[in-house]
Design a protein around this motif. Structure first.
Motif, PDB file in Angstrom:
ATOM      1  N   SER A  32      -7.348   4.829  -1.297  1.00 24.59           N
ATOM      2  CA  SER A  32      -6.542   4.048  -2.246  1.00 24.59           C
ATOM      3  C   SER A  32      -6.190   2.741  -1.551  1.00 24.59           C
ATOM      4  O   SER A  32      -6.492   2.588  -0.371  1.00 24.59           O
ATOM      5  N   GLY A  43       2.618   2.687   2.364  1.00 20.65           N
ATOM      6  CA  GLY A  43       3.965   2.550   2.933  1.00 20.65           C
ATOM      7  C   GLY A  43       4.966   2.015   1.923  1.00 20.65           C
ATOM      8  O   GLY A  43       6.114   2.486   1.853  1.00 20.65           O
ATOM      9  N   GLY A  52      -5.917  10.160   0.543  1.00 22.89           N
ATOM     10  CA  GLY A  52      -7.250   9.835   0.040  1.00 22.89           C
ATOM     11  C   GLY A  52      -7.402   8.334  -0.143  1.00 22.89           C
ATOM     12  O   GLY A  52      -6.444   7.575   0.028  1.00 22.89           O
ATOM     13  N   VAL A  60       4.394  -2.650  15.519  1.00 24.76           N
ATOM     14  CA  VAL A  60       4.648  -1.343  16.140  1.00 24.76           C
ATOM     15  C   VAL A  60       3.922  -1.172  17.474  1.00 24.76           C
ATOM     16  O   VAL A  60       4.310  -0.328  18.283  1.00 24.76           O
ATOM     17  N   SER A 116      -6.100  10.771   8.554  1.00 29.92           N
ATOM     18  CA  SER A 116      -7.118  10.416   7.561  1.00 29.92           C
ATOM     19  C   SER A 116      -8.267  11.422   7.646  1.00 29.92           C
ATOM     20  O   SER A 116      -8.474  12.042   8.702  1.00 29.92           O
ATOM     21  N   MET A 126       4.743  -5.845  10.066  1.00 33.27           N
ATOM     22  CA  MET A 126       4.443  -7.077  10.807  1.00 33.27           C
ATOM     23  C   MET A 126       4.672  -8.285   9.928  1.00 33.27           C
ATOM     24  O   MET A 126       4.981  -9.366  10.404  1.00 33.27           O
ATOM     25  N   GLY A 131       0.796  -1.229   0.000  1.00 34.35           N
ATOM     26  CA  GLY A 131       0.000   0.000   0.000  1.00 34.35           C
ATOM     27  C   GLY A 131       0.826   1.276   0.000  1.00 34.35           C
ATOM     28  O   GLY A 131       1.868   1.365  -0.652  1.00 34.35           O
ATOM     29  N   PRO A 162      -5.610  -1.574  -0.641  1.00 36.07           N
ATOM     30  CA  PRO A 162      -6.555  -2.576  -0.129  1.00 36.07           C
ATOM     31  C   PRO A 162      -7.360  -2.120   1.079  1.00 36.07           C
ATOM     32  O   PRO A 162      -8.476  -2.593   1.307  1.00 36.07           O
ATOM     33  N   MET A 163      -6.823  -1.193   1.893  1.00 33.24           N
ATOM     34  CA  MET A 163      -7.539  -0.797   3.118  1.00 33.24           C
ATOM     35  C   MET A 163      -8.951  -0.293   2.818  1.00 33.24           C
ATOM     36  O   MET A 163      -9.872  -0.490   3.592  1.00 33.24           O
ATOM     37  N   THR A 164      -9.118   0.372   1.682  1.00 32.47           N
ATOM     38  CA  THR A 164     -10.435   0.924   1.361  1.00 32.47           C
ATOM     39  C   THR A 164     -11.092   0.184   0.198  1.00 32.47           C
ATOM     40  O   THR A 164     -11.998   0.707  -0.444  1.00 32.47           O
ATOM     41  N   HIS A 193      -2.319   2.528  15.831  1.00 34.72           N
ATOM     42  CA  HIS A 193      -2.149   3.907  15.351  1.00 34.72           C
ATOM     43  C   HIS A 193      -1.519   4.824  16.404  1.00 34.72           C
ATOM     44  O   HIS A 193      -0.576   5.558  16.089  1.00 34.72           O
ATOM     45  N   GLY A 213      -1.004   0.820   9.823  1.00 36.84           N
ATOM     46  CA  GLY A 213      -2.373   1.068  10.263  1.00 36.84           C
ATOM     47  C   GLY A 213      -3.280  -0.116   9.985  1.00 36.84           C
ATOM     48  O   GLY A 213      -2.992  -0.957   9.137  1.00 36.84           O
ATOM     49  N   VAL A 239       0.635   9.630   9.810  1.00 34.95           N
ATOM     50  CA  VAL A 239      -0.405   9.427   8.793  1.00 34.95           C
ATOM     51  C   VAL A 239      -1.768   9.479   9.480  1.00 34.95           C
ATOM     52  O   VAL A 239      -2.072   8.688  10.368  1.00 34.95           O
TER      53      VAL A 239
END
Ligand SMILES: NC(=O)c1ccc[n+]([C@@H]2O[C@H](COP(=O)([O-])OP(=O)(O)OC[C@H]3O[C@@H](n4cnc5c(N)ncnc54)[C@H](O)[C@@H]3O)[C@@H](O)[C@H]2O)c1
Length: 248
Positions: free
Chosen positions: A187, A18, A185, A63, A141, A37, A16, A189-191, A113, A91, A139
């Motif tokens: 983008s 990162g 904005g 983290v 959002s 991770m 993503g 896989p998270m969204t 986070h 995240g 970061v």
């Protein structure tokens, strides 16, 4: 090259945003610790960077776990002597309507986070203070500014990061260390659910003036800016790279 010989830690860099940031930093001449991770994905990103002529190492680290972070930061310092840039990007989301959200879902999101960002900050800040140089990039959002349905944990965490950014900036300015935050904005896989769900996707797109999803590669240059000397006089700021979604 805007980051020549700088040493950077990018967390959550196995995929993503990162991964795009780690790649962009390496292209600008930085030595990059690709921290995640998931060691397998981190190793693949580091291998790609090295194959393209950059310098990267992959490190496994959760983290949210203090001992992991301490060991990770020590490994980077042993390898390259210092840390100049920290990108607190790792995240997760644990989505649930607030009356159904479990305590675990709440704790997990705050743990990655907020505690994760704090752990990484504390692991590198001593060296930055000694050398009177550092760039901390958080970061956040749109969720942290606008709130989101089904993500009270994520919205709270991302709003918390705004406070952390400002406190970090105020406290460390005297040491020539800047701290800024980026709000990417939608983008990656998270969204993916939002971007592919027939019910949500058009409604969501209507809220983005640029009327399209982001590519991680077009968000990465903002991270380069905050890591580079071009932003030397910028601190405590939040920059939304979100197609205008948070214009208000
Ligand atoms: N994708 C978006 O649309 C969007 C929008 C706004 C903000 N963000 C934020 O951008 C950042 C990156 O998001 P992304 O979309 O690239 O996410 P992603 O899910 O694609 O990647 C996140 C990476 O973080 C790693 N990770 C998760 N928990 C970790 C932990 N405890 N320790 C170390 N690594 C961990 C994962 O293994 C994964 O590789 C996150 O902070 C996210 O909240 C994303």
């Amino acid at each position: 090259m805007q980051l020549k010989d700088r040493v950077a830690i990018v967390t959550g860099a196995g995929q993503g945003i990162g991964a795009a940031v780690a790649t962009a930093y390496a292209r600008e001449g930085a030595k990059v610790a690709v921290v995640d991770m998931n060691l397998e994905t981190a190793a693949a990103v580091a291998a790609q960077i090295n194959a393209a002529g950059g310098q990267a190492i992959a490190l496994a680290c959760n983290v949210a776990v203090r001992a992991d972070v301490t060991a990770m930061a020590e490994q980077v310092t042993q390898t390259w002597g210092r840390v100049d840039i920290l990108v607190n990007n790792a995240g997760i989301t644990r989505t649930a309507m607030l009356h159904k959200m479990t305590e675990q879902q709440w704790q997990d999101v705050l743990g990655v986070h907020l505690t994760g960002s704090f752990n990484c900050l504390q692991a590198v800040v001593g060296g930055m203070i000694e050398r009177r140089y550092g760039r901390i990039i958080y970061v956040t959002s749109a969720a942290g500014v606008l709130g989101t349905i089904g993500q009270i944990n994520y919205s709270a965490a991302k709003a918390g990061i705004l406070g952390m950014t400002k406190s970090t900036a105020k406290e460390l300015a005297r040491y020539n260390i800047t701290a800024n935050a980026i709000a990417p904005g939608a983008s990656t896989p998270m969204t993916e659910t939002i971007r592919t769900d027939e019910k949500f996707k058009d409604k969501y797109l209507e809220r983005i003036p640029l009327a399209r999803w982001a590519e991680p590669e077009e968000i990465a240059p903002v991270f380069v800016f905050f890591a580079s000397d071009a932003s030397a006089y910028v601190t405590g700021q939040i920059l939304a790279a979100d197609g205008g979604m948070t214009i208000h």
